[in-house]
Design a protein around this motif. Structure first.
Motif, PDB file in Angstrom:
ATOM      1  N   PHE A   1      34.868  20.786   6.616  1.00  0.00           N
ATOM      2  CA  PHE A   1      33.787  19.870   6.983  1.00  0.00           C
ATOM      3  C   PHE A   1      32.491  20.268   6.287  1.00  0.00           C
ATOM      4  O   PHE A   1      31.736  19.408   5.805  1.00  0.00           O
ATOM      5  N   GLY A   2      32.211  21.580   6.223  1.00  0.00           N
ATOM      6  CA  GLY A   2      31.008  22.034   5.542  1.00  0.00           C
ATOM      7  C   GLY A   2      31.019  21.687   4.065  1.00  0.00           C
ATOM      8  O   GLY A   2      30.003  21.249   3.501  1.00  0.00           O
ATOM      9  N   MET A   3      32.164  21.880   3.417  1.00  0.00           N
ATOM     10  CA  MET A   3      32.266  21.530   1.995  1.00  0.00           C
ATOM     11  C   MET A   3      32.112  20.030   1.783  1.00  0.00           C
ATOM     12  O   MET A   3      31.433  19.589   0.844  1.00  0.00           O
ATOM     13  N   ALA A   4      32.746  19.229   2.637  1.00  0.00           N
ATOM     14  CA  ALA A   4      32.627  17.778   2.509  1.00  0.00           C
ATOM     15  C   ALA A   4      31.185  17.333   2.696  1.00  0.00           C
ATOM     16  O   ALA A   4      30.692  16.446   1.985  1.00  0.00           O
ATOM     17  N   THR A   5      30.498  17.937   3.641  1.00  0.00           N
ATOM     18  CA  THR A   5      29.090  17.613   3.866  1.00  0.00           C
ATOM     19  C   THR A   5      28.267  17.910   2.621  1.00  0.00           C
ATOM     20  O   THR A   5      27.439  17.104   2.178  1.00  0.00           O
TER      21      THR A   5
ATOM     22  N   SER B   1      18.584  18.644  -1.147  1.00  0.00           N
ATOM     23  CA  SER B   1      18.154  19.493  -0.048  1.00  0.00           C
ATOM     24  C   SER B   1      18.614  18.976   1.301  1.00  0.00           C
ATOM     25  O   SER B   1      18.556  19.702   2.274  1.00  0.00           O
ATOM     26  N   PHE B   2      19.047  17.723   1.421  1.00  0.00           N
ATOM     27  CA  PHE B   2      19.346  17.130   2.735  1.00  0.00           C
ATOM     28  C   PHE B   2      20.843  16.879   2.887  1.00  0.00           C
ATOM     29  O   PHE B   2      21.450  16.232   2.044  1.00  0.00           O
ATOM     30  N   PRO B   3      21.444  17.345   4.013  1.00  0.00           N
ATOM     31  CA  PRO B   3      20.897  18.338   4.932  1.00  0.00           C
ATOM     32  C   PRO B   3      21.068  19.737   4.363  1.00  0.00           C
ATOM     33  O   PRO B   3      21.769  19.919   3.368  1.00  0.00           O
ATOM     34  N   SER B   4      20.474  20.718   5.009  1.00  0.00           N
ATOM     35  CA  SER B   4      20.542  22.088   4.530  1.00  0.00           C
ATOM     36  C   SER B   4      21.978  22.601   4.607  1.00  0.00           C
ATOM     37  O   SER B   4      22.546  22.733   5.692  1.00  0.00           O
ATOM     38  N   SER B   5      22.569  22.871   3.449  1.00  0.00           N
ATOM     39  CA  SER B   5      23.940  23.385   3.440  1.00  0.00           C
ATOM     40  C   SER B   5      24.012  24.775   4.044  1.00  0.00           C
ATOM     41  O   SER B   5      25.010  25.142   4.661  1.00  0.00           O
ATOM     42  N   HIS B   6      22.940  25.572   3.875  1.00  0.00           N
ATOM     43  CA  HIS B   6      22.924  26.905   4.480  1.00  0.00           C
ATOM     44  C   HIS B   6      22.947  26.811   6.006  1.00  0.00           C
ATOM     45  O   HIS B   6      23.677  27.547   6.670  1.00  0.00           O
ATOM     46  N   ALA B   7      22.133  25.894   6.558  1.00  0.00           N
ATOM     47  CA  ALA B   7      22.117  25.735   8.011  1.00  0.00           C
ATOM     48  C   ALA B   7      23.463  25.245   8.518  1.00  0.00           C
ATOM     49  O   ALA B   7      23.977  25.723   9.539  1.00  0.00           O
ATOM     50  N   THR B   8      24.071  24.287   7.797  1.00  0.00           N
ATOM     51  CA  THR B   8      25.373  23.758   8.215  1.00  0.00           C
ATOM     52  C   THR B   8      26.450  24.831   8.158  1.00  0.00           C
ATOM     53  O   THR B   8      27.196  25.037   9.123  1.00  0.00           O
TER      54      THR B   8
ATOM     55  N   ALA C   1      18.889  18.713  10.540  1.00  0.00           N
ATOM     56  CA  ALA C   1      20.090  17.918  10.286  1.00  0.00           C
ATOM     57  C   ALA C   1      21.295  18.820  10.066  1.00  0.00           C
ATOM     58  O   ALA C   1      22.391  18.562  10.594  1.00  0.00           O
ATOM     59  N   GLY C   2      21.113  19.888   9.302  1.00  0.00           N
ATOM     60  CA  GLY C   2      22.215  20.811   9.070  1.00  0.00           C
ATOM     61  C   GLY C   2      22.673  21.501  10.342  1.00  0.00           C
ATOM     62  O   GLY C   2      23.875  21.651  10.592  1.00  0.00           O
ATOM     63  N   LEU C   3      21.713  21.939  11.177  1.00  0.00           N
ATOM     64  CA  LEU C   3      22.066  22.597  12.436  1.00  0.00           C
ATOM     65  C   LEU C   3      22.799  21.637  13.372  1.00  0.00           C
ATOM     66  O   LEU C   3      23.800  22.007  14.000  1.00  0.00           O
ATOM     67  N   CYS C   4      22.308  20.412  13.476  1.00  0.00           N
ATOM     68  CA  CYS C   4      22.944  19.442  14.379  1.00  0.00           C
ATOM     69  C   CYS C   4      24.353  19.086  13.922  1.00  0.00           C
ATOM     70  O   CYS C   4      25.284  19.020  14.739  1.00  0.00           O
ATOM     71  N   LEU C   5      24.523  18.859  12.617  1.00  0.00           N
ATOM     72  CA  LEU C   5      25.853  18.573  12.102  1.00  0.00           C
ATOM     73  C   LEU C   5      26.822  19.707  12.426  1.00  0.00           C
ATOM     74  O   LEU C   5      27.936  19.485  12.896  1.00  0.00           O
ATOM     75  N   GLY C   6      26.388  20.919  12.140  1.00  0.00           N
ATOM     76  CA  GLY C   6      27.251  22.068  12.400  1.00  0.00           C
ATOM     77  C   GLY C   6      27.578  22.226  13.870  1.00  0.00           C
ATOM     78  O   GLY C   6      28.728  22.488  14.241  1.00  0.00           O
ATOM     79  N   LEU C   7      26.564  22.068  14.746  1.00  0.00           N
ATOM     80  CA  LEU C   7      26.793  22.248  16.181  1.00  0.00           C
ATOM     81  C   LEU C   7      27.754  21.200  16.737  1.00  0.00           C
ATOM     82  O   LEU C   7      28.642  21.515  17.541  1.00  0.00           O
ATOM     83  N   ILE C   8      27.572  19.944  16.330  1.00  0.00           N
ATOM     84  CA  ILE C   8      28.447  18.883  16.851  1.00  0.00           C
ATOM     85  C   ILE C   8      29.888  19.108  16.399  1.00  0.00           C
ATOM     86  O   ILE C   8      30.834  18.961  17.185  1.00  0.00           O
ATOM     87  N   TRP C   9      30.059  19.491  15.128  1.00  0.00           N
ATOM     88  CA  TRP C   9      31.419  19.708  14.643  1.00  0.00           C
ATOM     89  C   TRP C   9      32.055  20.944  15.291  1.00  0.00           C
ATOM     90  O   TRP C   9      33.238  20.936  15.626  1.00  0.00           O
ATOM     91  N   VAL C  10      31.283  21.997  15.489  1.00  0.00           N
ATOM     92  CA  VAL C  10      31.799  23.179  16.188  1.00  0.00           C
ATOM     93  C   VAL C  10      32.186  22.823  17.616  1.00  0.00           C
ATOM     94  O   VAL C  10      33.224  23.284  18.126  1.00  0.00           O
TER      95      VAL C  10
END
Length: 664
Positions: free
Chosen positions: A334-338, A362-369, A422-431
């Motif tokens: 999911f992170g790679m696809a994002t 820069s959008f969304p932050s891949s590091h944050a995701t 945006a990166g944090l929210c994407l990561g949190l929802i998927w986790v």
């Protein structure tokens, strides 16, 4: 206006110590009272009092004894209430709505007995009710008061000392740069808010998640679109792949549609808030914090995240935890696809690229995701295997990796706030979706979490140390703020161009901290040679040995380090000291390269300050070397260093100071 109010408040406190003692006593008493203690944020108030002690605005022993006395009296009143009302306490709010508070305290008291009164004062969940429960269970007054006094004597410093450490740190940091003190406060607040959110959210979901999921599942059945998704994720008899794939598509599509909608409405990224926060953090930049933030940001680089991800996946395969390994791959995929999708569809310039006039991604932050996916789902794997009461610790550890990485990259200007959120929210929802599917299906067997944790920590430390050893200097240079050079002709500078140079040391938000009384046009080595020949010495370095000497109440001034100071985000480039006849004082000379050059020979122009330092013991625990702003340097202090050079004394912006111009 705000600083005047704070100064007046501290002056009032100093003039009315009796009122302050009463406030401290009542605060500690209220924090110890049953029911009232649930409402009063006593720990935070005590921490704040400790910070004021560290800053030198309150006296330690006064705060210590009044807070300990208040805690003793408060617990004694709570004990008396328990002895008088016994089981009637259960019929009083908030115990009628939350009877588990009393039950938990009773279990704690039965387990520890009289020692529970001592331990309970430090144990949050039972802090306000242990004395009442002790009274309900007919503990003797003598036994209770012995435990009460011992615990209060230990409790007060346990809450004051962390605040004192923060206050002393802020005091030291403010002498280096006010922006460093502001940044320390921001970091403390961010970590405190993170801790509070994780603890309360985890406990909230543990208490209600099962009921919420059951009600949602029942509601979703029979609905054409939501029903199959919820069944796939929540029904153990069905496979989760359909539900996870749908959630992934919805997440990615939702972000794309939201971004395109903003663009269609004319609300381009970055927003005004993004840019304001970027400039705010750039104003906070200082060398000490830069080094810490670069080190923190490197924890989220692919040189660290990728080896950690591969080792975790290999360990899961080796231990034959196929379901966990499959979900781990879905987290990474999911992170790679994002990253690939948004790099192609939503190109948004990063702050660095905006400053250079370029367009980038820069959008969304891949590091944050990615950091959220890796550390977040690793926490899910480990937390599933430990008791419910301790799972919040695992999630907090993950948050203490994710949030600092995101904050560091905001500070360094690598990402906008919008990108990071945006990166944090994407990561949190998927986790959350992955963790839900992983925990609801029976094929997910137990994991030897201690081995997984040990391997993960070792790999994280090794890869981070390797990354830092190879790339830290390059990253420091890459994230360093760009400096623009100005040119002046020699005679222009000598005539009136000196007025365009800084005449006072600038701190956060343009605050002026110290006058620059010297301007030197020439190379640094010649400046340093002349000063050494005139009796000036290199300043003691602010190394570990020197800093530890602050903890000595008896130390010579020659042994204490000279802290660097910051002007407009840059440390002083040259620092020298001069010792006179008085061993209790010394002169400190600092020079900054401000980026101004003479056209003739491209020689730099340096600005310098002179201050006298003296020993200042604090709280009978520390000894600092502090600047005395009231002392002016004598005229002959630096004159020997300028013999044979062209000099001119001019009147600066401060009518009480003169600026000496020296040309090599």
């Amino acid at each position: 206006m705000q600083s005047e109010f704070v100064t007046a408040l501290f002056a009032w406190v100093a003039a009315h110590p009796g009122w302050m003692s009463a406030v401290i006593f009542i605060t500690a008493l209220s924090e110890s009272l049953t029911i009232v203690g649930v409402i009063v944020p006593g720990a935070m108030i005590m921490f704040s009092l400790g910070a004021l002690i560290g800053l030198g605005h309150l006296e330690f022993w006064m705060v210590y004894w009044w807070s300990a006395l208040g805690a003793i009296v408060g617990d004694a009143i709570s004990f008396w209430i328990g002895r008088v009302f016994h089981q009637g306490i259960r019929r009083v709010w908030p115990f009628t709505k939350h009877p588990e508070i009393i039950t938990r305290s009773e279990d704690f008291f039965r387990k520890h007995g009289g020692k529970g009164v001592v331990f309970g004062r430090f144990f949050g969940p039972v802090r306000g009710t242990i004395p009442t429960v002790a009274g309900m269970m007919d503990m003797s007054w003598r036994t209770f008061m012995i435990a009460n006094v011992i615990s209060a004597i230990l409790w007060a410093p346990a809450h004051l000392l962390p605040g004192m450490a923060l206050g002393a740190s802020l005091e030291i940091a403010s002498r280096v740069a006010g922006r460093l003190a502001v940044l320390i406060l921001i970091i403390v607040v961010v970590l405190w808010v993170t801790t509070w959110l994780v603890k309360h959210l985890v406990r909230l979901f543990q208490a209600h998640a099962a009921n919420w999921l059951q009600r949602f599942y029942a509601w979703s059945q029979g609905r054409r679109f939501i029903g199959p998704i919820s069944a796939s994720l929540l029904d153990p008899t069905q496979g989760e792949m359909r539900g996870l794939a749908t959630v992934a598509v919805l997440l990615l599509g939702g972000v794309v549609l939201a971004s395109l909608s903003l663009s269609a409405a004319g609300q381009q990224l970055p927003s005004g808030l993004d840019q304001s926060l970027y400039h705010f953090f750039q104003e906070l930049r200082n060398p000490w914090a830069d080094a810490l933030m670069v080190f923190t940001a490197e924890l989220g680089d692919y040189q660290v995240i990728l080896p950690l991800s591969l080792v975790v996946f290999g360990w899961l395969v080796w231990r034959r935890n196929s379901a966990a390994a499959r979900h781990w791959l879905m987290a990474l995929g999911f992170g790679m696809a994002t990253n690939l999708l948004f790099r192609w569809l939503l190109p948004v310039a990063s702050p660095v690229e905006v400053s250079q006039g370029l367009m980038g991604y820069s959008f969304p932050s891949s590091h944050a995701t990615f950091s959220t996916l890796v550390f977040g789902f690793l926490a899910v794997l480990i937390a599933r295997e430990i008791p419910l009461t301790r799972r919040w610790i695992v999630y907090l550890a993950a948050a203490f990796m994710i949030v600092p990485i995101a904050f560091a990259r905001l500070y360094l200007g690598v990402h906008w706030l919008t990108d990071t959120l945006a990166g944090l929210c994407l990561g949190l929802i998927w986790v959350a979706a992955l963790g839900l599917a992983y925990s609801r299906h029976p094929e997910t067997g137990p994991i030897q979490w201690r081995g997984l944790l040990a391997y993960s920590v070792v790999v994280l430390l090794v890869t981070d140390l390797l990354h830092v050893s190879f790339d830290f200097r390059a990253d420091m240079q890459r994230y360093r703020p760009e400096l623009s050079h100005q040119m002046q002709a020699r005679e222009q500078w000598w005539r009136d161009g000196w007025q365009q140079l800084p005449q006072q040391r600038m701190d956060f938000r343009g605050n002026r901290r110290q006058d620059f009384v010297l301007q030197w046009a020439g190379p640094q080595n010649e400046l340093e040679r002349r000063l050494r020949e005139a009796g000036w010495q290199p300043a003691p370095a602010a190394d570990l040995k020197g800093i530890l000497l602050w903890l000595s109440p008896q130390v010579e001034l020659r042994e204490l380090p000279v802290l660097p100071q910051v002007h407009d985000g840059s440390e002083d480039d040259l620092t020298l000291v001069y010792y006179g006849a008085n061993p209790q004082t010394r002169w400190v000379l600092r020079f900054w390269d401000i980026g101004v050059r003479l056209r003739e020979g491209n020689l730099p122009i340096w600005v310098g300050s002179v201050s006298q330092q003296k020993l200042e013991p604090q709280m009978r625990l520390f000894t600092f070397a502090v600047d005395d702003p009231q002392t002016r340097a004598p005229a002959d202090l630096l004159a020997p260093a300028w013999q044979g050079l062209r000099t001119q004394v001019v009147k600066g912006a401060n009518p009480n100071e003169r600026i000496t111009l020296i040309a090599d």
